[in-house]
Design an enzyme around this catalytic site. Sequence first.
Site, mmCIF file in Angstrom:
data_model
loop_
_atom_site.group_PDB
_atom_site.id
_atom_site.type_symbol
_atom_site.label_atom_id
_atom_site.label_comp_id
_atom_site.label_asym_id
_atom_site.label_seq_id
_atom_site.Cartn_x
_atom_site.Cartn_y
_atom_site.Cartn_z
ATOM 1 C CE LYS A 143 -4.079 1.986 2.252
ATOM 2 N NZ LYS A 143 -5.359 1.349 3.445
ATOM 3 C CD GLU A 163 -19.455 -2.649 7.810
ATOM 4 O OE1 GLU A 163 -18.875 -2.090 7.334
ATOM 5 O OE2 GLU A 163 -20.237 -4.373 7.631
ATOM 6 N NE ARG A 216 -21.947 -2.903 4.201
ATOM 7 C CZ ARG A 216 -20.719 -3.325 3.548
ATOM 8 N NH1 ARG A 216 -19.539 -3.043 4.335
ATOM 9 N NH2 ARG A 216 -20.686 -4.684 2.333
#
Length: 638
Positions: free
Chosen positions: A288, A374, A402
Amino acid sequence: MLNEIPLSRPQTPLLDQVNTPAELKQMDPEQFVDLARELRQFLLYSVGQTGGHFGAGLGVVELTIALHYVFDTPQDKLVWDVGHQSYPHKILTGRREQMLTMRQPGGLAAFPCRSESQYDSFGVGHSSTSISAALGMMVAARQQAQDRHVIAVIGDGAMTAGMAFEALNHAGELDDNVLVILNDNNMSISKNVGGLSSYFARMWASRPYNFIRAGSKKVLSHIPPALKAAHRAEEYMKGMVSPGTLFEEIGFNYIGLVDGHDTGRLIEVLQNIKQLRGPQLLHIVTQKGKGYEASENDPFGMHALTKIEAKPKRPQGSQPASPTYSRVFGDWLTDMAARDDKLVAITPAMSSGSGMDGFAEQYPDRFYDVAIAEQHAVTFAAGMACDGMKPVVAIYSTFLQRAYDQFIHDVALQNLNVLFAIDRAGLVGEDGPTHAGSFDLSFMRCIPNLVIMAPSDENECRQMLYTGYQHTGPVAVRYPRGKGPAARIEQDMQMLPVGKAQLKRKGHTIAILAFGSMVQPALAAGETLDATVVDMRFIKPLDEALVCELADKHALIVTVEENAVAGGAGSAVNELLLQRDFQLPVLNLGLPDTFLQHGHVPDMLAAAGLNHEGIVSASSDKLARCNIPARVPHASAE
C-alpha cells in the site's frame, strides 16, 4: 521512489498515449515499468490537487495495467471492491485529465460510478461487495448466452467481512468462470513472496497442470480410493506452500502468491487464468502506498489526503482550532473509561476516523477493532452487554445500515445497554452519496426501546454521550462529520433530561424545531423571522409537551433536520400533532428525496434549503400560501 507530492503536472509521455485500454494493448509490455512509474506520479499529483484516497491506488498500479492489458474491458467486467483502489483504473479508462475534477462539484466521483464510465461495471463505496456483484454479472452473462470474463478485485481488509465469504461460498457452488483477485496489501494473510511459492503460483495457473488436475479427477472418479488419495496429495502440496486450502475447499482453484508489482509475471499468470474454467482465486501481494515514501512508511495514516493548499499563518495569540466531533467523541471515550472499567469500545475498522486512536493506545485491553464486519460488531456488543459490560460502538452512519438487523434483533429487542456513537451523520461532501448519512434518523426512529439524540454543538455532544452511556437500554447519538460551531466544551459531564428539548429563542408566529446540526442556521433564521427556535436534542422520545405548547401558541411549525424528510424527525412531529388533533400548517425541511452527488457541504446544504436563507425563504413562502401575516422582526431575543 517519490518523497513528496508533485505540485505541478509531471512529464508523462507514455501515460499521455493511453486514453483507453485499447491503446494500452498497443504498447510493448517492456514499457510497462516506466508506464507504472508515470502513472504513480500522475496519481499523486492529481490527488494532491483534489484530495482523496491514494494509498490503495498506488498499490495496484501494476495490477491495473495488467488487467486492462490481458482482458477485454469493458466487455469483460472488472469489479473493484470499496473503490479506494480504482483511481489508476479511472486514469487508464479515458478520465486522465478529468482527475483534476475528482470529488469536486460536477466532477469525477471518488469511487467507481456506472453513470460516469462504461468501464465502471459496478458502483461502490462500501467494502466486500465485489464478489457478489461479479457473480451476478457472471450469471447474467450465462443466462443471456454471452461469453465474457468477470473479475473481482478485493483487498485483504474487505475479505474480513462476512458478505465476501458468503459470495465465495456461492461461487464455489455455481462452478462457473469468475476470477477473484485477493489483493493482500497489509500482510495480514500471507507471508512474504518467496521463490517456492512463486514457482507454484506459475504452476497452478498453467494450462498443463489444470488439464492434468481436471482430467485426472475425471478418470479417477471411477476409482474412489484413488480419487481421494489424489485429492489429499493436492491438498497437502498446496497447504505446505500457501494459505489456499480454505479457498480450495470452497471450490476455487487457488493461485498464489504472486508479486503484485511484477507486471510481467501478472500478465503471464492472468493470461493463463484466462484460459481456465471454473472459479479461480489469484492471491497477490502488494504494498500500500507503493512508490511514495511517506505512504509506504505509514500506509494507514497516509490512506488519503486532503487537497494540498498553502496554510495561512495563525495570528499570535489566536485561539487553537476547535476539535472535530470525532475528536470530541474520542476524548469523551477516554475520560469515561477512566471513570468506569466496564466501558469497552468497538469499531468496524474505523478507529482513526472515529477518533479512537488515543483510547486504543491508553486502553488496549478494552478496545476492539473487529475489521470490516459491521454486523459482527453490533452483535459482539450485544453479547458483551448481556454479561454486564458497557459497550460503545463507534460506527459511521452509512456503515450502521449494514448492521440493521443486528441493531433491531440483537440489541433493541433485548433492550441491551449499548451506546452507538454514529459519526458522519448527514452530508459528507466530497465522498458523495455512498458515504452520506442521510437516512439514519428514518431507519432508527421506528425501532422500539431506542433513544436517539442529535447534538447541536461540541459540548452538547459530550453531554449526550455521557447521558446515553448512563441510560438503561440502547441509545444512539448521531453527529456530523467535521467541526461544529466551536462551543466551549465543559469537562464536567452531566445527565441531560431524556426527551427534553431546549428553548433557544422566543419569538412569534413561527416555531422552528431544529435537530442537531440545523440549530445554528435555524437560530439565524429565527432572528430574521422573529421566530421561536428550539434545539430539540431528542428525536426519540420527543419533547411532546413542548411541541404541543408551541403548536398551541404559533401559527406555523417548521422542522429542520440534516436527514431525509421521509420518515425523519419532522415526521415524528407530524405524527404527534395529528395524534393530538392539532390543525395548523407544518413545514418539514430536510434532505430531498434523491441521492445528492458529491460537492462542498455548505453548497449542498444551501441547495437543499438547509441554511439561514433557505429556512427563511421556505418559511416565508409557507406563511404566504397559508395566508398567515408575517411579523416584523424585533431586536430582543432570549
